[in-house]
Design a protein around this motif. Structure first.
Motif, PDB file in Angstrom:
ATOM      1  N   GLY A   1       0.797  -1.225   0.000  1.00 32.91           N
ATOM      2  CA  GLY A   1       0.000   0.000   0.000  1.00 32.91           C
ATOM      3  C   GLY A   1       0.824   1.267   0.000  1.00 32.91           C
ATOM      4  N   LEU A   2       2.133   1.132   0.243  1.00 32.65           N
ATOM      5  CA  LEU A   2       2.993   2.322   0.254  1.00 32.65           C
ATOM      6  C   LEU A   2       3.476   2.617  -1.162  1.00 32.65           C
ATOM      7  CD1 LEU A   2       4.513   4.517   1.853  1.00 32.65           C
ATOM      8  CD2 LEU A   2       6.386   2.870   2.136  1.00 32.65           C
ATOM      9  N   LYS A   3       3.014   3.735  -1.714  1.00 32.20           N
ATOM     10  CA  LYS A   3       3.397   4.106  -3.074  1.00 32.20           C
ATOM     11  C   LYS A   3       4.525   5.141  -3.098  1.00 32.20           C
ATOM     12  CE  LYS A   3      -1.167   3.100  -5.013  1.00 32.20           C
ATOM     13  NZ  LYS A   3      -2.346   3.651  -5.740  1.00 32.20           N
ATOM     14  N   GLU A   4       4.547   5.953  -2.051  1.00 32.41           N
ATOM     15  CA  GLU A   4       5.578   6.985  -2.007  1.00 32.41           C
ATOM     16  C   GLU A   4       5.907   7.324  -0.561  1.00 32.41           C
ATOM     17  OE1 GLU A   4       6.406  11.512  -3.762  1.00 32.41           O
ATOM     18  OE2 GLU A   4       4.588  10.418  -4.286  1.00 32.41           O
ATOM     19  N   GLY A   5       7.167   7.443  -0.257  1.00 33.77           N
ATOM     20  CA  GLY A   5       7.593   7.772   1.104  1.00 33.77           C
ATOM     21  C   GLY A   5       9.052   7.419   1.306  1.00 33.77           C
ATOM     22  N   THR A   6       9.480   7.468   2.541  1.00 33.49           N
ATOM     23  CA  THR A   6      10.872   7.156   2.866  1.00 33.49           C
ATOM     24  C   THR A   6      10.922   6.227   4.064  1.00 33.49           C
ATOM     25  OG1 THR A   6      11.523   9.372   2.111  1.00 33.49           O
ATOM     26  CG2 THR A   6      13.135   8.135   3.393  1.00 33.49           C
ATOM     27  N   LEU A   7      11.742   5.205   3.944  1.00 37.46           N
ATOM     28  CA  LEU A   7      11.983   4.284   5.046  1.00 37.46           C
ATOM     29  C   LEU A   7      13.391   4.540   5.588  1.00 37.46           C
ATOM     30  CD1 LEU A   7      10.619   0.957   3.496  1.00 37.46           C
ATOM     31  CD2 LEU A   7       9.543   2.278   5.330  1.00 37.46           C
ATOM     32  N   TYR A   8      13.491   4.564   6.911  1.00 41.02           N
ATOM     33  CA  TYR A   8      14.795   4.715   7.549  1.00 41.02           C
ATOM     34  C   TYR A   8      15.054   3.496   8.434  1.00 41.02           C
ATOM     35  CZ  TYR A   8      14.314   9.679   6.305  1.00 41.02           C
ATOM     36  OH  TYR A   8      14.130  10.860   5.629  1.00 41.02           O
ATOM     37  N   ILE A   9      16.225   2.916   8.306  1.00 42.55           N
ATOM     38  CA  ILE A   9      16.635   1.892   9.257  1.00 42.55           C
ATOM     39  C   ILE A   9      17.485   2.590  10.304  1.00 42.55           C
ATOM     40  CG2 ILE A   9      17.920  -0.247   9.608  1.00 42.55           C
ATOM     41  CD1 ILE A   9      17.131  -1.030   6.765  1.00 42.55           C
ATOM     42  N   GLN A  10      17.061   2.477  11.561  1.00 38.84           N
ATOM     43  CA  GLN A  10      17.692   3.234  12.633  1.00 38.84           C
ATOM     44  C   GLN A  10      18.245   2.326  13.728  1.00 38.84           C
ATOM     45  OE1 GLN A  10      14.118   5.482  13.671  1.00 38.84           O
ATOM     46  NE2 GLN A  10      14.936   7.291  12.670  1.00 38.84           N
ATOM     47  N   LYS A  11      19.168   2.869  14.500  1.00 39.81           N
ATOM     48  CA  LYS A  11      19.695   2.175  15.670  1.00 39.81           C
ATOM     49  C   LYS A  11      19.960   3.210  16.745  1.00 39.81           C
ATOM     50  CE  LYS A  11      24.064   1.033  15.855  1.00 39.81           C
ATOM     51  NZ  LYS A  11      25.365   0.403  15.591  1.00 39.81           N
ATOM     52  N   PHE A  12      19.999   2.753  18.002  1.00 40.75           N
ATOM     53  CA  PHE A  12      20.308   3.655  19.094  1.00 40.75           C
ATOM     54  C   PHE A  12      21.807   3.865  19.186  1.00 40.75           C
ATOM     55  CE2 PHE A  12      16.063   3.299  21.039  1.00 40.75           C
ATOM     56  CZ  PHE A  12      15.927   4.621  21.474  1.00 40.75           C
ATOM     57  N   VAL A  13      22.210   5.111  19.188  1.00 43.05           N
ATOM     58  CA  VAL A  13      23.598   5.501  19.457  1.00 43.05           C
ATOM     59  C   VAL A  13      23.537   6.382  20.688  1.00 43.05           C
ATOM     60  CG1 VAL A  13      25.642   6.693  18.623  1.00 43.05           C
ATOM     61  CG2 VAL A  13      24.232   5.377  17.020  1.00 43.05           C
ATOM     62  N   ASP A  14      24.096   5.890  21.790  1.00 38.47           N
ATOM     63  CA  ASP A  14      23.933   6.533  23.104  1.00 38.47           C
ATOM     64  C   ASP A  14      22.439   6.530  23.449  1.00 38.47           C
ATOM     65  OD1 ASP A  14      26.679   6.963  23.399  1.00 38.47           O
ATOM     66  OD2 ASP A  14      26.582   8.826  22.277  1.00 38.47           O
ATOM     67  N   THR A  15      21.789   7.677  23.431  1.00 41.89           N
ATOM     68  CA  THR A  15      20.364   7.721  23.792  1.00 41.89           C
ATOM     69  C   THR A  15      19.479   8.213  22.648  1.00 41.89           C
ATOM     70  OG1 THR A  15      20.671   9.955  24.697  1.00 41.89           O
ATOM     71  CG2 THR A  15      20.878   8.115  26.238  1.00 41.89           C
ATOM     72  N   ALA A  16      20.051   8.314  21.456  1.00 44.79           N
ATOM     73  CA  ALA A  16      19.285   8.847  20.317  1.00 44.79           C
ATOM     74  C   ALA A  16      19.223   7.850  19.173  1.00 44.79           C
ATOM     75  CB  ALA A  16      19.919  10.149  19.835  1.00 44.79           C
ATOM     76  N   LEU A  17      18.086   7.833  18.471  1.00 45.85           N
ATOM     77  CA  LEU A  17      17.954   7.008  17.285  1.00 45.85           C
ATOM     78  C   LEU A  17      18.636   7.686  16.110  1.00 45.85           C
ATOM     79  CD1 LEU A  17      14.284   5.635  17.391  1.00 45.85           C
ATOM     80  CD2 LEU A  17      16.376   4.273  17.345  1.00 45.85           C
ATOM     81  N   VAL A  18      19.492   6.929  15.438  1.00 41.05           N
ATOM     82  CA  VAL A  18      20.260   7.469  14.313  1.00 41.05           C
ATOM     83  C   VAL A  18      20.012   6.601  13.082  1.00 41.05           C
ATOM     84  CG1 VAL A  18      22.579   7.930  13.443  1.00 41.05           C
ATOM     85  CG2 VAL A  18      22.042   8.389  15.833  1.00 41.05           C
ATOM     86  N   ALA A  19      19.764   7.249  11.942  1.00 41.09           N
ATOM     87  CA  ALA A  19      19.522   6.509  10.697  1.00 41.09           C
ATOM     88  C   ALA A  19      20.829   5.932  10.172  1.00 41.09           C
ATOM     89  CB  ALA A  19      18.895   7.421   9.657  1.00 41.09           C
TER      90      ALA A  19
END
Length: 236
Positions: free
Chosen positions: A34-52
Motif C-alpha cells: 500500500g505504500l506508493k511513495e515515502g521514505t523508510l529509515y533503518i535506525q539504531k540507538f547511538v547513546d540515547t538517540a535514534l540514528v539513521a
C-alpha cells in the motif's frame, strides 16, 4: 580467442557487481503493501538517540532492500516517514542479526500487521512479548478498577488493588528473568535484562550475566550488561 576473453571479463564484472550489492553481513528485504511513495529509515540507538544507518526511498514500488554491516545482533528500527506525523506507530522494532531478514507489513497496520522472519532473536522476542502482553493487559484492568475505587473513595479497594498491581509487576519481572536464563545462548537474554528489568535487584541481573554463553557475553548487549552490573556494584 577474443570471445572467451570477453566472456571472462563479463563474468568478472557480474561477480564484482554482486559483491558490491551484498556488501555487509545483513541483508534486509521487505515490502510495505500500500505504500506508493515515502521514505523508510533503518535506525539504531547511538547513546540515547535514534540514528539513521540507511535511507530507502519508495517511489511506486513498495518492496525494499538494505545491506548493512552488523557487528553484533541488536535491536534495529524500521521507521516509516509518511510525511504527515512522526507517530510511534511508524517505528517498527526488529531484532537484527547477521544473515537474511525479511519484513512484510502494510501501510494501514505498519506495526500490528508486520511479519518478520530470518532472525532467531526476533522469534524469541515475539514469544516474550506474547506472554508479557498478558501482564500489561492485567495491569490496565487493575488501573481502571483502581481509578473507579479512588473516585468513590474506597480505601480498602484501593489498598487491595495496589497489592495486586505489585504482585502482577513481580510476576512480570520474574518471568523476564526466567526467560533470559532459559535463552542464555542468545543475545535476547542481556537485551531483556537491560530493556525490561534494569531496575530489578542486582543479584538477578548478576545471575543473568553469569549465565550468558561466552559468545553472548562478547556481544553488544552482553558487554553492556556486564558493564551495567559492575557499575551498580561499584555504586553500592
Amino acid at each position: 580467442m577474443k570471445k572467451p576473453i570477453l566472456a571472462l571479463i563479463a563474468l568478472i564484472l557480474i561477480v564484482s557487481c554482486n559483491k558490491k550489492e551484498l556488501k555487509g553481513n545483513l541483508n534486509i528485504t521487505g515490502n510495505v503493501k500500500g505504500l506508493k511513495e515515502g521514505t523508510l529509515y533503518i535506525q539504531k540507538f547511538v547513546d540515547t538517540a535514534l540514528v539513521a544507518i540507511d535511507t530507502i526511498k519508495i517511489d511506486g514500488n513498495s518492496h525494499f532492500e538494505s545491506n548493512l554491516d552488523l557487528k553484533s545482533p541488536e535491536m534495529l528500527y524500521l521507521f516509516l516517514d509518511r510525511g504527515v506525523s512522526n507517530s510511534l506507530d511508524n517505528n517498527l522494532m526488529f531484532f537484527a542479526e547477521p544473515g537474511i531478514i525479511n519484513i512484510e507489513t502494510n501501510l494501514d497496520a505498519f506495526l500490528s500487521g508486520a511479519k518478520i522472519t530470518g532472525s532467531k532473536n526476533q522469534d524469541l522476542y515475539e514469544d516474550y512479548k506474547k506472554t508479557t502482553s498478558r501482564y500489561k493487559d492485567e495491569n490496565l484492568e487493575l488501573i481502571e478498577k483502581k481509578f473507579k475505587a479512588i473516585k468513590r473513595k474506597d480505601l480498602k479497594a484501593i489498598d487491595s488493588l495496589t497489592k495486586l498491581q505489585d504482585l502482577n509487576l513481580k510476576r512480570k519481572y520474574l518471568f523476564a528473568v526466567n526467560f533470559a536464563m532459559n535463552n542464555k545462548d542468545y543475545e535476547i537474554a542481556p537485551y531483556i535484562a537491560l530493556a525490561e528489568v534494569y531496575d530489578i535487584n542486582v543479584k538477578y541481573l548478576d545471575t543473568i550475566k553469569n549465565a550468558m554463553s561466552p559468545k553472548v557475553a562478547q556481544s553488544l548487549y552482553g558487554k553492556k550488561l556486564t558493564e551495567y552490573v559492575a557499575n551498580i556494584k561499584k555504586a553500592n
